[in-house]
Design an enzyme around this catalytic site. Structure first.
Site, mmCIF file in Angstrom:
data_model
loop_
_atom_site.group_PDB
_atom_site.id
_atom_site.type_symbol
_atom_site.label_atom_id
_atom_site.label_comp_id
_atom_site.label_asym_id
_atom_site.label_seq_id
_atom_site.Cartn_x
_atom_site.Cartn_y
_atom_site.Cartn_z
ATOM 1 N N LYS A 214 0.750 -8.976 13.724
ATOM 2 C CA LYS A 214 -0.504 -9.260 13.028
ATOM 3 C C LYS A 214 -0.646 -10.777 13.051
ATOM 4 O O LYS A 214 0.108 -11.484 12.387
ATOM 5 C CB LYS A 214 -0.423 -8.728 11.589
ATOM 6 C CG LYS A 214 -1.599 -9.124 10.696
ATOM 7 C CD LYS A 214 -1.511 -8.449 9.322
ATOM 8 C CE LYS A 214 -2.676 -8.834 8.424
ATOM 9 N NZ LYS A 214 -2.647 -8.112 7.131
ATOM 10 N N ASP B 139 -12.008 -1.064 7.530
ATOM 11 C CA ASP B 139 -10.630 -0.968 7.054
ATOM 12 C C ASP B 139 -10.363 0.377 6.380
ATOM 13 O O ASP B 139 -10.266 0.442 5.157
ATOM 14 C CB ASP B 139 -10.370 -2.109 6.068
ATOM 15 C CG ASP B 139 -8.897 -2.294 5.772
ATOM 16 O OD1 ASP B 139 -8.073 -1.627 6.416
ATOM 17 O OD2 ASP B 139 -8.576 -3.107 4.883
ATOM 18 N N GLU C 23 -5.062 3.015 15.560
ATOM 19 C CA GLU C 23 -4.301 2.942 14.302
ATOM 20 C C GLU C 23 -5.001 3.743 13.213
ATOM 21 O O GLU C 23 -6.164 3.500 12.894
ATOM 22 C CB GLU C 23 -4.165 1.472 13.865
ATOM 23 C CG GLU C 23 -3.435 1.292 12.530
ATOM 24 C CD GLU C 23 -3.214 -0.176 12.135
ATOM 25 O OE1 GLU C 23 -3.406 -1.074 12.990
ATOM 26 O OE2 GLU C 23 -2.866 -0.427 10.971
ATOM 27 N N ARG D 25 0.834 -1.223 0.000
ATOM 28 C CA ARG D 25 0.000 0.000 0.000
ATOM 29 C C ARG D 25 0.860 1.261 0.000
ATOM 30 O O ARG D 25 0.501 2.262 0.627
ATOM 31 C CB ARG D 25 -0.968 0.022 1.176
ATOM 32 C CG ARG D 25 -1.732 -1.263 1.391
ATOM 33 C CD ARG D 25 -2.458 -1.706 0.160
ATOM 34 N NE ARG D 25 -3.152 -2.988 0.348
ATOM 35 C CZ ARG D 25 -3.717 -3.657 -0.634
ATOM 36 N NH1 ARG D 25 -3.673 -3.214 -1.875
ATOM 37 N NH2 ARG D 25 -4.333 -4.795 -0.396
ATOM 38 N N GLU E 200 -5.861 -12.446 7.816
ATOM 39 C CA GLU E 200 -5.494 -12.480 6.398
ATOM 40 C C GLU E 200 -4.338 -13.456 6.152
ATOM 41 O O GLU E 200 -3.311 -13.088 5.596
ATOM 42 C CB GLU E 200 -5.162 -11.061 5.907
ATOM 43 C CG GLU E 200 -6.340 -10.108 6.106
ATOM 44 C CD GLU E 200 -6.107 -8.692 5.587
ATOM 45 O OE1 GLU E 200 -4.946 -8.268 5.543
ATOM 46 O OE2 GLU E 200 -7.110 -8.043 5.224
ATOM 47 N N ARG F 123 -18.363 -8.685 9.224
ATOM 48 C CA ARG F 123 -16.963 -8.387 9.473
ATOM 49 C C ARG F 123 -16.793 -7.229 10.455
ATOM 50 O O ARG F 123 -15.838 -7.204 11.233
ATOM 51 C CB ARG F 123 -16.290 -8.083 8.133
ATOM 52 C CG ARG F 123 -14.891 -7.556 8.283
ATOM 53 C CD ARG F 123 -14.201 -7.557 6.952
ATOM 54 N NE ARG F 123 -13.050 -6.668 6.983
ATOM 55 C CZ ARG F 123 -12.262 -6.448 5.946
ATOM 56 N NH1 ARG F 123 -12.506 -7.055 4.790
ATOM 57 N NH2 ARG F 123 -11.237 -5.634 6.035
ATOM 58 N N ARG G 186 -2.158 -6.377 17.063
ATOM 59 C CA ARG G 186 -3.200 -5.745 16.251
ATOM 60 C C ARG G 186 -4.546 -6.463 16.390
ATOM 61 O O ARG G 186 -4.600 -7.691 16.457
ATOM 62 C CB ARG G 186 -2.772 -5.686 14.787
ATOM 63 C CG ARG G 186 -1.516 -4.833 14.606
ATOM 64 C CD ARG G 186 -1.053 -4.786 13.166
ATOM 65 N NE ARG G 186 -1.771 -3.833 12.349
ATOM 66 C CZ ARG G 186 -2.382 -4.127 11.217
ATOM 67 N NH1 ARG G 186 -2.428 -5.372 10.768
ATOM 68 N NH2 ARG G 186 -2.967 -3.190 10.512
ATOM 69 N N TRP H 181 -14.472 -11.540 1.329
ATOM 70 C CA TRP H 181 -13.870 -10.632 2.310
ATOM 71 C C TRP H 181 -14.849 -10.004 3.302
ATOM 72 O O TRP H 181 -14.445 -9.294 4.216
ATOM 73 C CB TRP H 181 -13.113 -9.509 1.582
ATOM 74 C CG TRP H 181 -11.980 -10.038 0.775
ATOM 75 C CD1 TRP H 181 -12.012 -10.462 -0.518
ATOM 76 C CD2 TRP H 181 -10.625 -10.237 1.220
ATOM 77 N NE1 TRP H 181 -10.763 -10.905 -0.910
ATOM 78 C CE2 TRP H 181 -9.901 -10.775 0.138
ATOM 79 C CE3 TRP H 181 -9.971 -10.008 2.429
ATOM 80 C CZ2 TRP H 181 -8.541 -11.085 0.224
ATOM 81 C CZ3 TRP H 181 -8.616 -10.321 2.520
ATOM 82 C CH2 TRP H 181 -7.915 -10.856 1.427
ATOM 83 N N LYS I 88 -7.703 -0.363 14.691
ATOM 84 C CA LYS I 88 -7.954 0.566 13.585
ATOM 85 C C LYS I 88 -9.080 1.530 13.945
ATOM 86 O O LYS I 88 -10.004 1.151 14.687
ATOM 87 C CB LYS I 88 -8.325 -0.199 12.311
ATOM 88 C CG LYS I 88 -7.135 -0.941 11.701
ATOM 89 C CD LYS I 88 -7.428 -1.457 10.290
ATOM 90 C CE LYS I 88 -6.194 -2.199 9.768
ATOM 91 N NZ LYS I 88 -6.320 -2.635 8.365
ATOM 92 N N GLU J 201 -4.568 4.327 1.017
ATOM 93 C CA GLU J 201 -5.016 3.126 0.317
ATOM 94 C C GLU J 201 -6.419 3.281 -0.265
ATOM 95 O O GLU J 201 -6.636 3.046 -1.446
ATOM 96 C CB GLU J 201 -4.975 1.926 1.267
ATOM 97 C CG GLU J 201 -5.534 0.658 0.640
ATOM 98 C CD GLU J 201 -5.432 -0.559 1.548
ATOM 99 O OE1 GLU J 201 -4.962 -0.419 2.691
ATOM 100 O OE2 GLU J 201 -5.824 -1.648 1.103
#
Ligand code: BDP
Length: 680
Positions: free
Chosen positions: A283, A366, A388, A161, A287, A337, A320, A542, A361, A394
């Site tokens: 992390k 996201d 965060e 990113r 993912e 999600r 995270r 996702w 975050k 991005e």
């Protein structure tokens, strides 16, 4: 070049009177502390004064006619009248700047050597603007404790990113030999008060797993040396499966004795190289990254094991919370999600060791252009947290499109969570004051690379600057920060300021206008995430859906009939989001599935809002271009052309978004634009 120097231009002062006066006061620098950070402070001061005032200051050992650099403890007797006791109320990194008319000196006194460094940057910033040299009376300190930058740099030189070239740290799976640029980066970061950095991507692949081995630790130590001189602690992102991949163990189970022993020995080894190493960023179980879930353990087990290993060295684990199922079946569509971080972590409150810090975050999804604030803030009274942000753009235009993010971040920090039974803004949670945390603060994903101007889009430098300034002092306004950045970057030219200022301040809403509407997010091209693709993620794994059909659009996240996400907030926020009547327009599609004909509080229907904002967004980008044209000839060609080129790209991007979004929703709904504009 000017674009490289960004906000540390140190342009010569044009006003001759002011110049003379500065020259009179700044002939000498008196140093009353010899530590590393004070040396950097002195070096910066010499550089700044040489360029701003046009004199080369001498190093002297008298406080007369001098800029005095000292920590509180090392202040000389002659400085008895300086009110250094005021410093006692400040934290470690606090400082005062005080002019002394009698001796014609200015005292820059910090509680620590790094405080002195911050005082120098503040001093240089202020003399370039309206501050008179004889009347300094500043007392300042950072509001947040951890003020961190996360590099998402890979050792092959690429940046996940990243939109500004290649890594300044790595090339061809090695560290770069020349660390000059890293040093200049450290200067930029320290100038806005950043005090921590993790130097590799949170996704830790094959080579990077070896960063914590003898193969690379000497290099990490060299980078840490550079940052240390600017008051910045170095961290590494680690691979949770390291014991298997580099330790020859059969497992990475956090409760396994061999695994624990391996990490303890590893920590010792790292601290042998870097005695003030900050710790790990992790992390895990996210993912496709390994983590404690593989062994049936939870994230408290997982992080506590690492924390125990780092504890003897005062290291911390930044763990995270971006943990969710990225392989959901879209046909099922029951798992939301947005709920994931809260569902995973809330129940673990109270189980983390003191040197575990959760990194959350700002929003539950996201880094979209518009999201509600993550409900985890305030929900874990006994757990240290950092917030965060994503400085790299991005989902907000990738530094091709202009998007000044400070107003977005400010909304997040000011948001009242109503935790702890009342007034509990996010900023009071992450500065550690609400729950009296041992560790707290803010981290953000960096937006820099090896492009000459660091950030690809020259105006994206304002996001790096603004991030640091805002987390130093969350009470600063977006406007103040923009004004400071413009003047330090382009000099004192009214017309330049009058152009760039509104461009920055409107840019977030412009970007929102032509992209995904009303908080729904996504609608981007999969993988690279630039440009429109309305159904790009709609039928994928996702968990990022908009549910548009011929009647309506939006995700029902209510407790009553939806995923229940709205119920994760404290009341009255939970109630506000739960009801269509009180949910704010800008988030209506995040929380509710509504018909296209649903009337917003603005009076427009959803469909008409979509049409209007998308036509308007493009017009606004056209205005950005004509506004920018007014600076032509008033700034250097390099920066002028860079921004002009980017704006042209932004215009074609905006048109593409407008046409795809409007056409899509026209075809889905069959409802025509009230204003009869062309929709394809
Ligand atoms: C997403 C990015 C992905 C990151 C991930 C993360 O698309 O590249 O690895 O966040 O934060 O926004 O871990």
């Amino acid at each position: 070049s000017a674009s490289y120097k960004s906000w540390l231009q140190y342009d010569a002062i044009k006003d001759v009177k002011k110049q003379d006066k500065l020259a009179e006061w700044c002939q000498n620098i008196a140093l009353y502390d010899q530590s590393l950070q004070v040396k950097s402070a002195k070096e910066e001061l010499v550089r700044g004064l040489t360029s701003i005032v046009g004199i080369k200051p001498q190093i002297s050992n008298s406080v007369n006619h001098a800029i005095v650099l000292s920590t509180r403890e090392t202040l000389p007797k002659e400085a008895i009248h300086i009110e250094a006791q005021r410093l006692e109320d400040l934290n470690d990194e606090g400082f005062i700047i005080e002019s002394d008319l009698q001796t014609k000196s200015v005292y820059l006194v910090g509680n620590s050597p790094t405080g002195v460094l911050y005082a120098v940057f503040r001093f240089l910033r202020d003399i370039q603007r309206d501050q008179e040299i004889h009347s300094f009376n500043v007392i300042d300190r950072p509001r947040n404790q951890i003020r961190m930058m996360n590099q998402w740099d890979n050792m092959d030189g690429s940046i996940e990113r990243g939109y500004a070239g290649q890594s300044i740290f790595y090339k061809d799976n090695e560290f770069r030999k020349d660390l000059e640029r890293v040093k200049d980066y450290a200067r930029l970061l320290a100038s806005v008060g950043i005090n921590a950095i993790s130097i590799n991507n949170v996704n830790v692949f094959e080579v990077e797993t070896h960063l914590i081995t003898k193969r690379f630790l000497p290099d990490v130590a060299e980078v840490a040396d550079v940052f240390r001189a600017y008051g910045i602690k170095t961290f590494l992102s680690i691979n949770y499966a390291s014991p298997i991949q580099i330790g020859n163990l059969a497992t990475a189970d956090p409760l396994d004795e061999q695994v624990k022993a391996w990490w303890k020995a590893k920590a010792q080894e790292i601290y042998d190289f870097i005695p003030d190493f900050g710790g790990f960023v992790v992390k895990a179980d996210s993912e496709h990254r390994p983590g404690p879930f593989s062994y049936g353990r939870d994230h408290a087990d997982g992080s506590n094991m690492l924390a125990e290993a780092l504890e003897p060295f005062n290291g911390i684990v930044i763990w995270r919370c971006f943990v969710y199922n990225c392989l959901q079946d879209w046909r099922d569509r029951k798992t939301d999600r947005a709920r994931a971080a809260y569902d995973h972590f809330k129940k673990l409150d109270g189980q983390f060791r003191e040197n575990v810090v959760l990194q959350i975050k700002n929003g539950p999804m996201d880094f979209q252009v518009r999201e509600p604030v993550s409900p985890l803030f305030g929900a874990m009274e006994q757990t240290n947290q950092v917030l965060e942000f994503q400085v790299t753009q991005e989902y907000t235009g990738q530094q091709k499109d202009l998007c000044y993010l400070v107003p977005l971040w400010k909304e997040v920090l000011d948001f009242n969570t109503f935790a702890n039974g009342g007034n509990a803004s996010v900023k009071s949670i992450i500065d550690g004051s609400l729950y009296d945390n041992k560790y707290s603060g803010i981290a953000a994903v960096s937006n820099i690379g090896d492009d000459e101007n660091w950030t690809g889009h020259t105006l994206a430098q304002a996001n790096l600057y603004g991030y640091g300034r805002l987390i130093w002092d969350p009470e600063l306004s977006s406007e103040q920060i923009a004004d400071e950045w413009i003047r330090l970057t382009f000099g004192e030219d009214r017309q330049v300021n009058d152009s760039v200022y509104p461009m920055l301040l409107h840019s977030w809403s412009i970007y929102e206008n032509y992209t995904a509407p009303l908080g729904i997010g996504w609608m981007v091209n999969p993988n690279h995430h630039y440009g429109p693709n309305i159904d790009g993620y709609e039928y994928s794994v996702w968990g990022t859906y908009h549910f548009a059909d011929w009647q309506g659009i939006g995700v029902d996240r209510t407790v009553k009939s939806g995923t229940g996400y709205a119920g994760q907030y404290f009341s009255p926020n939970a109630k506000m989001y739960e009801s269509i009547e009180s949910c704010p327009d800008e988030l209506i599609l995040f929380f509710h599935h509504v018909p296209y004909t649903h009337r917003l509080k603005s009076g427009e229907t959803v469909i008409q809002h979509i049409y209007n904002t998308h036509f308007k967004g493009v017009e606004q980008v056209e205005e950005l271009i004509s506004t920018w044209e007014k600076v032509k000839g008033r700034i250097d060609g390099e920066r002028y052309h860079n921004v002009r080129e980017r704006l042209d790209m932004q215009l074609s991007n905006a048109k593409e978004w407008r046409d795809m979004v409007n056409t899509y929703f026209y075809r889905k709904s069959g409802i025509t634009d009230e204003k009869k504009r062309t929709i394809y």
